[in-house]
Design an enzyme around this catalytic site. Structure first.
Site, PDB file in Angstrom:
ATOM      1  NE  ARG A  81      -3.630  -0.220   2.630  1.00 17.72           N
ATOM      2  CZ  ARG A  81      -4.214  -0.638   3.765  1.00 17.72           C
ATOM      3  NH1 ARG A  81      -4.014  -0.001   4.905  1.00 17.72           N
ATOM      4  NH2 ARG A  81      -5.004  -1.681   3.759  1.00 17.72           N
ATOM      5  NE  ARG A 150      -2.426   2.042   9.436  1.00 14.61           N
ATOM      6  CZ  ARG A 150      -3.278   1.050   9.175  1.00 14.61           C
ATOM      7  NH1 ARG A 150      -4.130   1.138   8.175  1.00 14.61           N
ATOM      8  NH2 ARG A 150      -3.293  -0.028   9.929  1.00 14.61           N
ATOM      9  CE  LYS A 215      -6.275  -0.661  11.202  1.00 12.96           C
ATOM     10  NZ  LYS A 215      -7.141  -1.315  10.213  1.00 12.96           N
ATOM     11  CE  LYS A 217      -7.652   3.310   8.909  1.00 16.81           C
ATOM     12  NZ  LYS A 217      -8.678   2.429   8.311  1.00 16.81           N
ATOM     13  CB  CYS A 436     -13.735  -3.992   1.392  1.00 17.04           C
ATOM     14  SG  CYS A 436     -14.312  -5.657   1.724  1.00 17.04           S
ATOM     15  CB  CYS A 442      -9.039  -9.529   2.429  1.00 16.96           C
ATOM     16  SG  CYS A 442      -9.152  -9.053   4.162  1.00 16.96           S
ATOM     17  CB  CYS A 481     -14.885  -9.416   7.539  1.00 20.81           C
ATOM     18  SG  CYS A 481     -13.629  -8.179   7.906  1.00 20.81           S
ATOM     19  CB  CYS A 485     -11.996  -2.115   4.347  1.00 21.55           C
ATOM     20  SG  CYS A 485     -11.027  -2.998   5.583  1.00 21.55           S
TER      21      CYS A 485
HETATM   22 FE1  SRM Z   1      -9.030  -1.987   5.997  1.00 18.93          FE
HETATM   23  C1  SRM Z   1      -7.660  -4.560   7.717  1.00 18.93           C
HETATM   24  C2  SRM Z   1      -8.140  -3.373   3.103  1.00 18.93           C
HETATM   25  C3  SRM Z   1      -9.761   0.905   4.454  1.00 18.93           C
HETATM   26  C4  SRM Z   1     -10.802  -0.992   8.755  1.00 18.93           C
HETATM   27  N1  SRM Z   1      -8.009  -3.648   5.516  1.00 18.93           N
HETATM   28  C5  SRM Z   1      -7.482  -4.567   6.369  1.00 18.93           C
HETATM   29  C6  SRM Z   1      -6.612  -5.595   5.635  1.00 18.93           C
HETATM   30  C7  SRM Z   1      -5.210  -5.098   5.642  1.00 18.93           C
HETATM   31  C8  SRM Z   1      -6.737  -7.049   6.113  1.00 18.93           C
HETATM   32  C9  SRM Z   1      -5.817  -7.565   7.160  1.00 18.93           C
HETATM   33  O1  SRM Z   1      -5.643  -6.921   8.215  1.00 18.93           O
HETATM   34  O2  SRM Z   1      -5.315  -8.654   6.957  1.00 18.93           O
HETATM   35  C10 SRM Z   1      -7.262  -5.481   4.227  1.00 18.93           C
HETATM   36  C11 SRM Z   1      -6.360  -5.856   3.058  1.00 18.93           C
HETATM   37  C12 SRM Z   1      -7.174  -6.513   1.975  1.00 18.93           C
HETATM   38  C13 SRM Z   1      -6.439  -6.715   0.742  1.00 18.93           C
HETATM   39  O3  SRM Z   1      -6.334  -7.893   0.300  1.00 18.93           O
HETATM   40  O4  SRM Z   1      -5.996  -5.760   0.131  1.00 18.93           O
HETATM   41  C14 SRM Z   1      -7.811  -4.070   4.249  1.00 18.93           C
HETATM   42  N2  SRM Z   1      -8.836  -1.319   4.142  1.00 18.93           N
HETATM   43  C15 SRM Z   1      -8.540  -2.077   3.058  1.00 18.93           C
HETATM   44  C16 SRM Z   1      -8.758  -1.309   1.771  1.00 18.93           C
HETATM   45  C17 SRM Z   1      -7.787  -1.655   0.665  1.00 18.93           C
HETATM   46  C18 SRM Z   1     -10.207  -1.547   1.319  1.00 18.93           C
HETATM   47  C19 SRM Z   1     -10.542  -1.114  -0.074  1.00 18.93           C
HETATM   48  O5  SRM Z   1     -11.144  -1.943  -0.749  1.00 18.93           O
HETATM   49  O6  SRM Z   1     -10.267   0.011  -0.463  1.00 18.93           O
HETATM   50  C20 SRM Z   1      -8.662   0.121   2.305  1.00 18.93           C
HETATM   51  C21 SRM Z   1      -7.256   0.643   2.302  1.00 18.93           C
HETATM   52  C22 SRM Z   1      -7.181   2.002   2.867  1.00 18.93           C
HETATM   53  C23 SRM Z   1      -5.852   2.679   2.758  1.00 18.93           C
HETATM   54  O7  SRM Z   1      -5.502   3.031   1.648  1.00 18.93           O
HETATM   55  O8  SRM Z   1      -5.218   2.886   3.795  1.00 18.93           O
HETATM   56  C24 SRM Z   1      -9.111  -0.077   3.746  1.00 18.93           C
HETATM   57  N3  SRM Z   1     -10.006  -0.296   6.541  1.00 18.93           N
HETATM   58  C25 SRM Z   1     -10.307   0.739   5.707  1.00 18.93           C
HETATM   59  C26 SRM Z   1     -11.295   1.588   6.292  1.00 18.93           C
HETATM   60  C27 SRM Z   1     -11.911   2.798   5.661  1.00 18.93           C
HETATM   61  C28 SRM Z   1     -11.209   4.066   6.033  1.00 18.93           C
HETATM   62  O9  SRM Z   1     -10.184   4.050   6.695  1.00 18.93           O
HETATM   63  O10 SRM Z   1     -11.707   5.126   5.653  1.00 18.93           O
HETATM   64  C29 SRM Z   1     -11.610   1.038   7.529  1.00 18.93           C
HETATM   65  C30 SRM Z   1     -12.700   1.540   8.504  1.00 18.93           C
HETATM   66  C31 SRM Z   1     -12.300   2.752   9.238  1.00 18.93           C
HETATM   67  C32 SRM Z   1     -11.576   2.406  10.492  1.00 18.93           C
HETATM   68  O11 SRM Z   1     -10.375   2.191  10.429  1.00 18.93           O
HETATM   69  O12 SRM Z   1     -12.228   2.303  11.520  1.00 18.93           O
HETATM   70  C33 SRM Z   1     -10.790  -0.142   7.669  1.00 18.93           C
HETATM   71  N4  SRM Z   1      -9.165  -2.626   7.929  1.00 18.93           N
HETATM   72  C34 SRM Z   1     -10.004  -2.118   8.877  1.00 18.93           C
HETATM   73  C35 SRM Z   1      -9.928  -2.939  10.057  1.00 18.93           C
HETATM   74  C36 SRM Z   1     -10.728  -2.729  11.373  1.00 18.93           C
HETATM   75  C37 SRM Z   1     -10.045  -1.834  12.311  1.00 18.93           C
HETATM   76  C38 SRM Z   1     -10.763  -1.752  13.633  1.00 18.93           C
HETATM   77  O13 SRM Z   1     -10.838  -0.674  14.189  1.00 18.93           O
HETATM   78  O14 SRM Z   1     -11.221  -2.770  14.152  1.00 18.93           O
HETATM   79  C39 SRM Z   1      -9.015  -3.989   9.761  1.00 18.93           C
HETATM   80  C40 SRM Z   1      -8.593  -5.143  10.681  1.00 18.93           C
HETATM   81  C41 SRM Z   1      -7.605  -4.740  11.712  1.00 18.93           C
HETATM   82  O15 SRM Z   1      -7.061  -3.649  11.723  1.00 18.93           O
HETATM   83  O16 SRM Z   1      -7.387  -5.588  12.582  1.00 18.93           O
HETATM   84  C42 SRM Z   1      -8.562  -3.759   8.415  1.00 18.93           C
HETATM   85 FE1  SF4 Z   2     -10.856  -7.607   4.334  1.00 19.70          FE
HETATM   86 FE2  SF4 Z   2     -12.845  -7.232   6.008  1.00 19.70          FE
HETATM   87 FE3  SF4 Z   2     -11.440  -5.154   5.151  1.00 19.70          FE
HETATM   88 FE4  SF4 Z   2     -13.051  -6.360   3.492  1.00 19.70          FE
HETATM   89  S1  SF4 Z   2     -13.693  -5.292   5.368  1.00 19.70           S
HETATM   90  S2  SF4 Z   2     -10.930  -5.796   3.059  1.00 19.70           S
HETATM   91  S3  SF4 Z   2     -12.939  -8.456   4.145  1.00 19.70           S
HETATM   92  S4  SF4 Z   2     -10.668  -6.767   6.417  1.00 19.70           S
END
Ligand code: SRM
Ligand code: SF4
Length: 571
Positions: A81, A150, A215, A217, A436, A442, A481, A485
């Site tokens: 990323r 981030r 993290k 943001k 997502c 993922c 899930c 995201c």
């Molecule tokens: Fe996310 C984890 C993809 C935006 C909340 N996110 C992940 C991981 C890295 C999975 C992992 O931990 O193994 C995913 C990788 C999937 C893959 O195969 O690429 C992933 N997140 C993404 C992306 C690529 C989704 C997309 O389709 O665009 C986004 C990348 C953003 C970036 O450029 O930095 C992405 N993730 C978000 C957002 C939206 C936002 O930030 O505006 C959220 C919700 C906002 C927030 O953070 O509360 C988000 N991602 C999570 C979480 C839950 C965090 C939590 O508070 O519980 C995880 C899991 C974790 O951190 O344990 C996670």
């Molecule tokens: Fe993976 Fe869940 Fe984030 Fe979708 S919402 S990219 S399934 S961690």
């Protein structure tokens, strides 16, 4: 005034805290394990550290069972990323990312919901070359993941060009200034020699050796567009513009989307506005807010470690008081502002100084060549002649920005030649959709999202057409899930993956991103989703009031109870 004694929650530190502590400022044994050719993977502890360098070890889940049967190690590969504040990429950087994805990735690029590029499918042996090439294009992947601040987002709205360039500069400054200071990244990926002797306390003056509990943001919105979903950020800034000039920002704290199915101690939450600061005070506000989370966040239970839980546990007023103590000055009273939508506005718009912007609809944010739609090739050809910039939006779309009048005809001709679409032939519902990544990359996905939503939308569009709702904007979001995201809990219609082919369905979020949704049906498959939507959308078409959005309608019609705060999301 009695100052409260603040405490972080008790409890033994989580394993990730140990890994960070023992990592020597995010080095671990990454340098050595990346050179090891025996396995295409890396050990778990190093993978935890790897996130802080912008990458995750993944495996292709489509191949998992077959490889297990054949007693082979999983098809390991890395996701990478990029840190790209405000989502702004030059045409040269676009071409580098495109080329890298062909050479070392899976031949596609993902435009993420936080305005940046992700590449998938990079093999261990190609990681260093990939990161070095990204670095030579003046980009990096530092802190794109991990327990740090981030990628900082900002509004990509092309309508208010002068304000956009200002907020973009602020997002870049925040992103750069809040970076970890350790040289680990430069040593591991860019072959920088380690300089001995830096005193420990100088290595990470703000983060300290344990970095953050989770993290963090930050995003900057420019009303009336809430395209970045400012209330979903740990720290949100809302630009206040008076007489065409940016005078400062309202400050909102404590948002986040993630939760765990069946665990009501976890919930999505919206950030709350606590005051106003001047632009030059913004960095100070961000730094001091981060240090509060550093000191009082939960380092024992990771699923309760985000800043939103710290704010809810300590209380908004207490956190504000602590912030002002650390700042040594008080925030001004918040200024009035008004959002009227999130999502993007598509097609050509004219900005200032004779510059034009074209917002392209990119379904699921995936840049690739489809059989009948050469999206990736078309954008490559545009990048070769474009003299402005690309802006990746928070809704996984793309703006071909700052096109001069002289260049407009040439870019328009390429847009036409490759059939690149502003999405206007689709329903407004599809244009307002996000999904997502989910499967196959993922590791946390419980169900499909990006690969499935387009087909589900084909079927929902039939219902939309039956009810004359083709041009009605309704935000619809799907995640594989509950981590959220694609910010599912802010979709007027939201789906969260529960199991293969099964989703929880959520309704009732506000169109402008100011109210969370609530669960409507649990664990349902496609047939039930469609029959539920058939009833709901037909009622909406018949019973809505003038200008009423779907998320508001389901509440007024008594179909859903409004979620007034994240703490009542589950009730
Ligand atoms: Fe996310 C984890 C993809 C935006 C909340 N996110 C992940 C991981 C890295 C999975 C992992 O931990 O193994 C995913 C990788 C999937 C893959 O195969 O690429 C992933 N997140 C993404 C992306 C690529 C989704 C997309 O389709 O665009 C986004 C990348 C953003 C970036 O450029 O930095 C992405 N993730 C978000 C957002 C939206 C936002 O930030 O505006 C959220 C919700 C906002 C927030 O953070 O509360 C988000 N991602 C999570 C979480 C839950 C965090 C939590 O508070 O519980 C995880 C899991 C974790 O951190 O344990 C996670
Ligand atoms: Fe993976 Fe869940 Fe984030 Fe979708 S919402 S990219 S399934 S961690």
């Amino acid at each position: 005034m009695v100052t409260k004694i603040l405490k972080a929650p008790d409890g033994p530190p989580s394993d990730v805290e140990r890994i960070k502590e023992e990592s020597d400022y995010l080095r671990g044994t990454l340098k050595e394990v990346m050179q090891d050719r025996i396995s295409s993977g890396i050990p778990d502890d190093d993978n935890r550290l790897m996130k802080h360098h912008g990458s995750y070890l993944q495996d292709d889940r489509d191949l998992r069972n077959e490889r297990q049967k054949q007693k082979l190690e999983p098809a390991y590969q890395f996701m990478l990323r990029v840190r790209m504040p405000g989502g702004v990429s030059t045409p040269e950087q676009w071409l580098v990312m495109d080329d890298l994805s062909q050479k070392y990735g899976n031949g596609t690029l993902k435009l993420t919901t936080r305005e940046t590029f992700q590449m998938h499918g990079i093999l261990k042996w190609n990681m260093k070359k990939t990161i070095q090439t990204i670095h030579s294009a003046l980009l990096d992947t530092i802190a794109a993941c991990g327990d740090v601040n981030r990628n900082v987002m900002c509004a990509s709205n092309p309508y208010q060009s002068e304000i956009h360039s200002e907020v973009y500069e602020w997002s870049k400054k925040l992103s750069d200034d809040l970076l970890p200071r350790t040289r680990a990244y430069h040593e591991i990926w860019l072959d920088e020699e380690r300089v001995a002797g830096t005193p420990e306390e100088e290595v990470e003056p703000m983060y300290g050796p344990l970095y953050l509990p989770r993290k963090f943001k930050i995003g900057i919105a420019v009303p009336p567009s809430n395209d970045i979903d400012v209330f979903s950020q740990d720290l949100g800034f809302i630009a206040i513009v008076e007489n065409g000039k940016l005078i400062g920002f309202n400050v909102a704290i404590g948002g986040g989307m993630g939760m765990t199915h069946g665990d009501t101690a976890t919930y999505p939450q919206l950030a709350k506005v606590i005051g106003f600061c001047r632009p030059e005070q913004m960095y100070d506000v961000a730094e001091k807010t981060i240090t509060i989370q550093r000191d009082y966040g939960n380092r024992s239970v990771r699923k309760n470690a985000r800043f939103k839980y710290t704010v809810d546990r300590l209380g908004l007023d207490t956190v504000k008081e602590e912030l002002e103590n650390r700042l040594g000055w008080s925030l001004e009273e918040a200024k009035p502002y008004h959002f009227d939508h999130n999502g993007d506005r598509y097609g050509w718009v004219e900005g200032i100084e004779d510059k034009w912007h074209f917002t392209l609809f990119v379904e699921g944010g995936r840049i690739t060549d489809y059989d009948d739609y050469k999206l990736m090739t078309g954008l490559r050809e545009i990048a070769k002649v474009h003299t402005g910039e690309f802006r990746l939006t928070a809704n996984q779309n793309l703006i071909i920005a700052n096109v001069s009048s002289e260049k407009k005809a040439e870019i328009s001709a390429l847009i036409e030649q490759y059939g690149l679409t502003d999405g206007k032939h689709h329903s407004a519902l599809r244009r307002s959709s996000m999904a997502c990544v989910a499967l196959p990359t993922c590791g946390l996905a419980m169900a499909e999202a990006e690969r499935y939503l387009p087909t589900l939308l084909d079927k929902i569009e039939e219902i939309i057409d039956e009810n004359g709702l083709r041009e009605q904007e309704i935000t619809i979001r799907m995640t594989g899930c509950p981590n959220g995201c694609a910010r599912h809990a802010l979709g007027e219609i939201g789906f969260i993956g529960k199991a293969p082919g099964k989703y929880n369905m959520y309704l009732g979020a506000a169109f402008d991103g100011s109210r969370l949704s609530k669960m409507y049906r649990e664990n349902i498959g496609e047939a039930e989703i469609l029959s539920e939507l058939r009833v709901l959308l037909s009622r909406y078409a018949k019973e809505r009031e003038e200008g009423e959005h779907f998320g508001d309608f389901v509440i007024r019609a008594g179909i859903m109870k409004a979620t007034t705060d994240g703490t009542n999301f589950h009730n």
